[in-house]
Design a protein around this motif. Sequence first.
Motif, short mmCIF file in Angstrom:
data_model
loop_
_atom_site.label_atom_id
_atom_site.label_comp_id
_atom_site.label_asym_id
_atom_site.label_seq_id
_atom_site.Cartn_x
_atom_site.Cartn_y
_atom_site.Cartn_z
N ALA A 198 0.85 -1.19 0.00
CA ALA A 198 0.00 0.00 0.00
C ALA A 198 0.88 1.24 0.00
N THR A 199 0.29 2.37 -0.32
CA THR A 199 1.03 3.62 -0.22
C THR A 199 1.21 3.97 1.25
N HIS A 200 2.08 4.94 1.52
CA HIS A 200 2.28 5.38 2.91
C HIS A 200 0.95 5.79 3.51
N THR A 201 0.70 5.39 4.75
CA THR A 201 -0.59 5.62 5.40
C THR A 201 -0.77 7.09 5.75
N PRO A 202 -1.79 7.76 5.23
CA PRO A 202 -2.03 9.17 5.58
C PRO A 202 -2.32 9.32 7.07
N PRO A 203 -1.98 10.47 7.65
CA PRO A 203 -2.21 10.69 9.09
C PRO A 203 -3.66 10.47 9.51
N SER A 204 -4.62 10.89 8.67
CA SER A 204 -6.03 10.72 9.05
C SER A 204 -6.40 9.25 9.15
N ILE A 205 -5.77 8.39 8.34
CA ILE A 205 -6.05 6.96 8.39
C ILE A 205 -5.40 6.33 9.63
N LEU A 206 -4.19 6.78 9.96
CA LEU A 206 -3.55 6.31 11.19
C LEU A 206 -4.42 6.68 12.40
#
Length: 490
Positions: free
Chosen positions: A302-310
Amino acid sequence: MAGGGGGAKADEPAPHPPKDQLLGIYYCLTSPPTWPEAILLGFQHYLVMLGTAVIIPTALVPQMGGGNEEKAKVIQTLLFVAGLNTLLQSLFGSRLPAVIGGSYTFVPTTISIILASRFSSSTDTPDQKFKKTMRAIQGSLIVASTLQIVLGFSGLWRNVTRFLSPLSAVPLVALVGFGLYELGFPGVAKCVEIGLPELIILVFISQYLPHVIRKGERHCHYFAVIFAVVIVWIYAHLLTVGGAYNGAAPKTQNTCRTDRAGLIAGTPSFDAGEAFAMMMASFVALVESTGGFMAVARYSSATHTPPSILSRGVGWQGVGILLSGLFGTVNGSSVSINAGLLALTRVGSQRVVQISAGFMIFFSILGKFGAVFASIPAPIFAALYCLFFAYVGAVGLSFLQFCNLNSFRTKFILGFSYTAINGYGPVHTGARWFNDIINVPFSSEAFVAGILERQRGKHWWDKYRSFKGDTRSEEVYALPFNLNKYFPSV
């Protein structure tokens, strides 16, 4: 040329370019394998999760005054909650193929509650002590869950993780794996005649056999864990029924034998000191799980996890800890080590992990079936951990590809992050709950490394700071059932 500043020659090998997504994955997050393969791969994730589900209750329940019956119930409860949390996380949380299971981070605080003076009454029967301690642990977990729920769903953790850079992610993710390495080789050494063959067979099947059997290369990666566990489990059972451990010490018998599986407690009680200590453990688990999510994202291509998803994933992990407290698992929840299994199998499919959650729920309800797999000796799981922790640690080091390793500043920050970690708490007062609040964070190498903020290499991840900064985020992390319309990510 003096100072090493000469230009590169034309015939020199070119450096490997940085890659946002890991290559060489057979099935990424959104591409499921065939149903037969997915079911077997999901069963492997269940087997790996089973190690934590058995080891933690086996260590804690006897200290609480519980016997084999209570231990079996706790194992079944932990498996059920783990399956439920994994489904919730993969559907509505981070959407990553992360197994949410029991966490060793909560064990020191749990032991502190068990050893509290108010539970040491000589007039209580073992059953009464078990129920009282269970209620106290439940109450502390329920309170502790609010920390992650608030930080996650309010978006506060999103604002924190926006400051993460590749260099700060290196020790944060790497030490999620390397920091738990004492559960690997030391566990193998407890029963070396079982643990060492498991480790050798697992390495041989996953790393060397694919080069010999070209047509079955993928299946060697896919099912290395099942093949190795079954072979050594049968071997361990033959040692048991053959009388190899009949005259051994009780500790050796409990570790090596395959016939020691040994196949809740009213309204929770609350204590302010214990609740605050458990909240600190919850915060440490939050930081470690952030590194765990990043490792899972990498190994699922996957692409790097966006902060909102973390942040969303942390919020649902808080819900998982709440369920752990309500159901009585004696332990909190966090991202498990299945990231290492994703690397070993090279399969990062979301469907596989959801199937594994189904196995957890199924075997927790049908206790007799679960008891069979609970008889797998602990050194077999320790041998698996040796590889999985190595993979998790290595993916953290892989973020160095986004950093300038020729910079002296980078070298200092990276070296200091590792040498500043001792894993020991500095406070030893008479108040056990206060000791836990201060010492638990220092017992987590990943937490200590993660709070040392660094900005190096940050420009590589600038486009992931918001959910819409990269068009691929929608494909990977969007909520199902068109829920993004009502709960948009920013």
